[in-house]
Motif scaffolding. Sequence first.
Motif, PDB file in Angstrom:
ATOM      1  N   GLU A   1      27.202  12.248 -65.714  1.00 40.70           N
ATOM      2  CA  GLU A   1      27.765  13.559 -65.733  1.00 40.70           C
ATOM      3  C   GLU A   1      26.773  14.497 -64.981  1.00 40.70           C
ATOM      4  N   ASN A   2      25.695  14.228 -64.279  1.00 44.61           N
ATOM      5  CA  ASN A   2      24.838  14.851 -63.409  1.00 44.61           C
ATOM      6  C   ASN A   2      25.436  14.870 -62.004  1.00 44.61           C
ATOM      7  N   GLY A   3      26.521  13.928 -61.777  1.00 44.93           N
ATOM      8  CA  GLY A   3      26.986  13.864 -60.493  1.00 44.93           C
ATOM      9  C   GLY A   3      26.274  12.841 -59.535  1.00 44.93           C
ATOM     10  N   HIS A   4      25.438  12.132 -60.018  1.00 43.90           N
ATOM     11  CA  HIS A   4      24.656  10.943 -59.273  1.00 43.90           C
ATOM     12  C   HIS A   4      24.777   9.510 -60.022  1.00 43.90           C
ATOM     13  N   VAL A   5      24.385   8.514 -59.419  1.00 39.09           N
ATOM     14  CA  VAL A   5      24.173   7.416 -60.000  1.00 39.09           C
ATOM     15  C   VAL A   5      23.448   7.219 -61.194  1.00 39.09           C
ATOM     16  N   ASN A   6      24.123   6.638 -62.454  1.00 33.98           N
ATOM     17  CA  ASN A   6      23.183   6.955 -63.678  1.00 33.98           C
ATOM     18  C   ASN A   6      21.996   5.843 -63.752  1.00 33.98           C
ATOM     19  N   ASN A   7      20.976   6.289 -64.251  1.00 33.28           N
ATOM     20  CA  ASN A   7      19.765   5.262 -64.011  1.00 33.28           C
ATOM     21  C   ASN A   7      19.962   4.056 -65.010  1.00 33.28           C
ATOM     22  N   VAL A   8      20.740   3.734 -65.620  1.00 36.48           N
ATOM     23  CA  VAL A   8      21.252   2.589 -66.216  1.00 36.48           C
ATOM     24  C   VAL A   8      21.787   1.450 -65.225  1.00 36.48           C
ATOM     25  N   VAL A   9      22.434   2.182 -64.237  1.00 38.54           N
ATOM     26  CA  VAL A   9      23.008   1.222 -63.282  1.00 38.54           C
ATOM     27  C   VAL A   9      21.916   0.651 -62.059  1.00 38.54           C
ATOM     28  N   TYR A  10      20.617   1.451 -62.246  1.00 41.67           N
ATOM     29  CA  TYR A  10      19.591   1.085 -61.462  1.00 41.67           C
ATOM     30  C   TYR A  10      19.096  -0.133 -62.012  1.00 41.67           C
TER      31      TYR A  10
ATOM     32  N   PHE B   1      13.008   8.630 -57.298  1.00 35.54           N
ATOM     33  CA  PHE B   1      12.678   9.734 -56.257  1.00 35.54           C
ATOM     34  C   PHE B   1      13.837  10.409 -55.705  1.00 35.54           C
ATOM     35  N   ARG B   2      14.882   9.989 -55.535  1.00 38.12           N
ATOM     36  CA  ARG B   2      16.068  10.895 -55.086  1.00 38.12           C
ATOM     37  C   ARG B   2      17.361  10.213 -55.563  1.00 38.12           C
ATOM     38  N   PRO B   3      18.112  11.086 -56.047  1.00 38.34           N
ATOM     39  CA  PRO B   3      19.645  10.728 -56.447  1.00 38.34           C
ATOM     40  C   PRO B   3      20.464  10.179 -55.487  1.00 38.34           C
ATOM     41  N   ILE B   4      21.261   9.213 -55.874  1.00 34.70           N
ATOM     42  CA  ILE B   4      22.400   8.832 -55.207  1.00 34.70           C
ATOM     43  C   ILE B   4      23.570   9.200 -55.535  1.00 34.70           C
ATOM     44  N   PRO B   5      24.369  10.189 -54.524  1.00 36.59           N
ATOM     45  CA  PRO B   5      25.534  10.896 -54.894  1.00 36.59           C
ATOM     46  C   PRO B   5      26.691   9.827 -54.814  1.00 36.59           C
ATOM     47  N   PRO B   6      27.733  10.444 -55.290  1.00 33.62           N
ATOM     48  CA  PRO B   6      29.337   9.498 -55.286  1.00 33.62           C
ATOM     49  C   PRO B   6      29.724   8.965 -54.120  1.00 33.62           C
ATOM     50  N   GLU B   7      29.281   9.964 -53.076  1.00 34.28           N
ATOM     51  CA  GLU B   7      29.940   9.531 -51.786  1.00 34.28           C
ATOM     52  C   GLU B   7      28.836   8.629 -51.009  1.00 34.28           C
ATOM     53  N   ALA B   8      27.813   8.340 -51.563  1.00 35.17           N
ATOM     54  CA  ALA B   8      26.889   7.196 -50.736  1.00 35.17           C
ATOM     55  C   ALA B   8      27.280   5.969 -50.126  1.00 35.17           C
ATOM     56  N   VAL B   9      27.011   5.901 -48.695  1.00 34.01           N
ATOM     57  CA  VAL B   9      27.228   4.630 -48.328  1.00 34.01           C
ATOM     58  C   VAL B   9      26.138   3.948 -47.598  1.00 34.01           C
ATOM     59  N   GLY B  10      26.044   2.727 -47.637  1.00 33.77           N
ATOM     60  CA  GLY B  10      24.746   2.043 -46.838  1.00 33.77           C
ATOM     61  C   GLY B  10      23.779   1.748 -47.842  1.00 33.77           C
ATOM     62  N   VAL B  11      23.869   2.153 -48.994  1.00 31.43           N
ATOM     63  CA  VAL B  11      22.863   1.708 -49.957  1.00 31.43           C
ATOM     64  C   VAL B  11      22.628   0.521 -50.028  1.00 31.43           C
ATOM     65  N   LYS B  12      21.163   0.193 -50.358  1.00 30.28           N
ATOM     66  CA  LYS B  12      20.855  -1.296 -50.446  1.00 30.28           C
ATOM     67  C   LYS B  12      19.600  -1.522 -51.091  1.00 30.28           C
ATOM     68  N   ALA B  13      19.499  -2.705 -51.805  1.00 26.28           N
ATOM     69  CA  ALA B  13      18.109  -3.134 -52.313  1.00 26.28           C
ATOM     70  C   ALA B  13      17.432  -4.039 -51.309  1.00 26.28           C
ATOM     71  N   ARG B  14      16.241  -3.717 -51.360  1.00 27.14           N
ATOM     72  CA  ARG B  14      15.083  -4.650 -50.627  1.00 27.14           C
ATOM     73  C   ARG B  14      14.375  -5.265 -51.625  1.00 27.14           C
ATOM     74  N   THR B  15      14.401  -6.524 -51.527  1.00 26.16           N
ATOM     75  CA  THR B  15      13.168  -7.384 -52.876  1.00 26.16           C
ATOM     76  C   THR B  15      12.621  -8.286 -52.293  1.00 26.16           C
TER      77      THR B  15
END
Length: 141
Positions: free
Chosen positions: A28-37, A73-87
Amino acid sequence: MARPHLAPRPDREVFELPLDVRPEHIDENGHVNNVVYVGWLQDAGTAHWNARFDAETRGKWSWVGTRHEIDYFRPIPPEAVGVKARTWVGDPQGPRFNRYVRIEDGEGRLCAQGVTEWVLVDAATMRPHRIPADILPAFQR
C-alpha cells in the motif's frame, strides 16, 4: 544509525540472481513489501546452491534458514527493472554459514542488504551436519 554496506571478501565467489518485481510484491506504500525481501534472500541462497552442485549432492544435503536480518536503504518501485541479488557466504561455523545478500536496483544502487544464517542438514534425517570440506571450494573465488 547508519549501517555499513555489505561487501564481499575478495576470496568469495559472488553469485548474481535477477529479480522480477511483480504486481503482488507492491504494498500500500507503492513499493516492494518488506516481506518480499525475505523471500529474495532465500531465493538467492537457493539459486546459488543449485547452480554450484549436482542433483546427487543436492539430494544428500539441504539447507535450513534459521535467522534473517535485513537493512532497507531505498524503496523499489513497481516499474523497477534490472533488480538483482548479489550473494556470497562467510566462513563455515560447524553446520552454519552466514550468507550475505545485497539487493540492488537496475542502476546498481543498494536498496537492501541482508544476512541469513543457514544450517546444513542431512536431507534424509534433517539433522544438522558439519559443512564438509569438499563443499567450500564452490563458494570461493
